[in-house]
Scaffold this motif. Structure first.
Motif, PDB file in Angstrom:
ATOM      1  N   GLY A   2       0.659  -1.090  -0.042  1.00  0.00           N
ATOM      2  CA  GLY A   2       0.231  -0.161   0.019  1.00  0.00           C
ATOM      3  C   GLY A   2       0.779   1.328   0.177  1.00  0.00           C
ATOM      4  N   ILE A   3       1.848   1.209   0.728  1.00  0.00           N
ATOM      5  CA  ILE A   3       2.882   2.444   0.902  1.00  0.00           C
ATOM      6  C   ILE A   3       3.478   2.598  -0.739  1.00  0.00           C
ATOM      7  N   ALA A   4       3.853   1.597  -1.062  1.00  0.00           N
ATOM      8  CA  ALA A   4       4.519   1.595  -2.380  1.00  0.00           C
ATOM      9  C   ALA A   4       3.597   2.296  -3.447  1.00  0.00           C
ATOM     10  N   PRO A   8       3.864   7.217  -5.042  1.00  0.00           N
ATOM     11  CA  PRO A   8       3.736   7.729  -6.434  1.00  0.00           C
ATOM     12  C   PRO A   8       2.553   8.841  -6.583  1.00  0.00           C
ATOM     13  N   LEU A   9       1.414   8.250  -6.000  1.00  0.00           N
ATOM     14  CA  LEU A   9       0.349   9.223  -5.911  1.00  0.00           C
ATOM     15  C   LEU A   9       0.717  10.529  -5.486  1.00  0.00           C
ATOM     16  N   VAL A  10       1.367  10.325  -4.254  1.00  0.00           N
ATOM     17  CA  VAL A  10       1.509  11.730  -3.355  1.00  0.00           C
ATOM     18  C   VAL A  10       2.397  12.643  -4.564  1.00  0.00           C
ATOM     19  N   VAL A  11       3.534  11.892  -4.833  1.00  0.00           N
ATOM     20  CA  VAL A  11       4.519  12.573  -5.749  1.00  0.00           C
ATOM     21  C   VAL A  11       3.865  13.185  -6.896  1.00  0.00           C
ATOM     22  N   GLY A  12       3.088  12.658  -7.706  1.00  0.00           N
ATOM     23  CA  GLY A  12       2.308  12.736  -8.816  1.00  0.00           C
ATOM     24  C   GLY A  12       1.436  14.250  -8.339  1.00  0.00           C
ATOM     25  N   LEU A  17       0.395  20.009  -8.848  1.00  0.00           N
ATOM     26  CA  LEU A  17      -0.012  21.288  -8.076  1.00  0.00           C
ATOM     27  C   LEU A  17       1.239  22.308  -8.180  1.00  0.00           C
ATOM     28  N   SER A  18       2.332  21.753  -8.421  1.00  0.00           N
ATOM     29  CA  SER A  18       3.582  22.806  -8.377  1.00  0.00           C
ATOM     30  C   SER A  18       3.786  23.106 -10.015  1.00  0.00           C
TER      31      SER A  18
END
Length: 303
Positions: A2-4, A8-12, A17-18
């Motif tokens: 689940g963490i893996a 990637p979703l958080v990074v994406g 947003l940036s």
């Protein structure tokens, strides 16, 4: 597991947003990709490649009012003046305004100052005061040509104030006063000329109608007598004796009455009395005047 999947979703999401940019209607974004110019984007929502691959610089497209500090300069006719102005310009090509010039605002300000001193130095003081619109147009054209490679459009230049030395202000005041006096004298002379022309025409009319001159004379007497404290001397018109004068001239070719028709006199006739004595007697008879009798010495007294 689940963490893996979540990482990637958080990074994406952070990268998305940036990379989002919102530009106003009057703004444009000049985008560089790895240091290379891409193009200007906007307005509205735009996206950039994340992680610093694309960078953006915001540019304002609104008209900027640039105040030029007072400039001490000397005109063409060697008059020291201090002039300040305001320049209106805007960015029409954001890409060139970023790439071609480091600071377009500072560069436009310096160019405006030097151009203002140059144009004022080539103009005379009278032209600077009387033809300000033409000077403004010359300044605008020169500045627009100088800032065009930077993507800047100069829309207008206005000279706000021209500060003259105190001595020059006094000299201009004397000049203006002398000019007003000159115009006043010219207007007065033209009035005298027109009045004399009308008087000459009136004299020609009165010459053909002698009664008009008498009516004008009586009108003048009425105007003078309007004041209660005035004394009016009313002379007898010479026209009253015109008939007598015609009769006097028709009596003899020489203009003198014959001796038989001379008015009787209380005293002996004086030799050399001439026409004046005869005329005086006719006037006395017309006015009903009588001379004091002249006493003739008797024969005994003469002895």
């Amino acid at each position: 597991m689940g963490i893996a999947f979540i990482a990637p979703l958080v990074v994406g999401a952070l990268a998305l947003l940036s990379s989002m940019r919102i530009l106003m209607e009057y703004q444009r974004g000049v985008v560089f990709r790895l240091g290379n110019l891409v193009r200007a984007k906007g307005p509205g929502l735009i996206f950039l490649l994340p992680f610093g691959i694309e960078r953006m610089r915001r540019m304002d497209l609104r008209v900027v009012a640039l105040d030029i500090a007072p400039q001490d300069t000397i005109t063409r006719d060697n008059v020291s003046v201090k002039v300040n102005a305001v320049v209106y310009f805007r960015v029409v090509d954001p890409s060139r305004a970023v790439v071609e010039i480091e600071d377009y605002y500072f560069a436009t300000s310096q160019l405006a100052q030097t151009t203002l001193r140059s144009v004022i130095g080539q103009s005379e003081l009278d032209d600077l005061l009387a033809e300000r619109e033409r000077i403004n147009e010359i300044l605008r054209r020169i500045l627009d040509e100088g800032t065009d490679p930077w993507g800047i459009e100069v829309t207008g230049v206005e000279i706000k104030d021209i500060d003259l030395p105190a001595e020059m202000k006094r000299a201009m005041a004397r000049q203006a006063e002398a000019e007003r006096e000159r115009r006043g004298k010219i207007i007065a002379a033209e009035g005298e000329y027109q009045a004399s022309t009308k008087l000459a025409e009136a004299a020609d009319v009165m010459a053909g109608h002698p009664a008009a001159l008498q009516l004008r004379f009586l009108q003048t007497v009425v105007e003078v007598a309007a004041e209660n404290n005035s004394t009016t001397l009313f002379p007898v018109p010479i026209e009253l004796f015109s008939g007598l004068m015609e009769q006097y001239r028709g009596k003899s070719p020489g203009g003198c009455l014959p001796a038989a028709e001379l008015p009787e006199s209380d005293g002996p006739a004086q030799l050399g009395s001439g026409k004046h004595e005869q005329m005086a007697r006719l006037v006395e008879q017309a006015l009903g005047l009588q001379r004091a009798p002249t006493r003739t010495p008797s024969r005994d007294e003469s002895v």
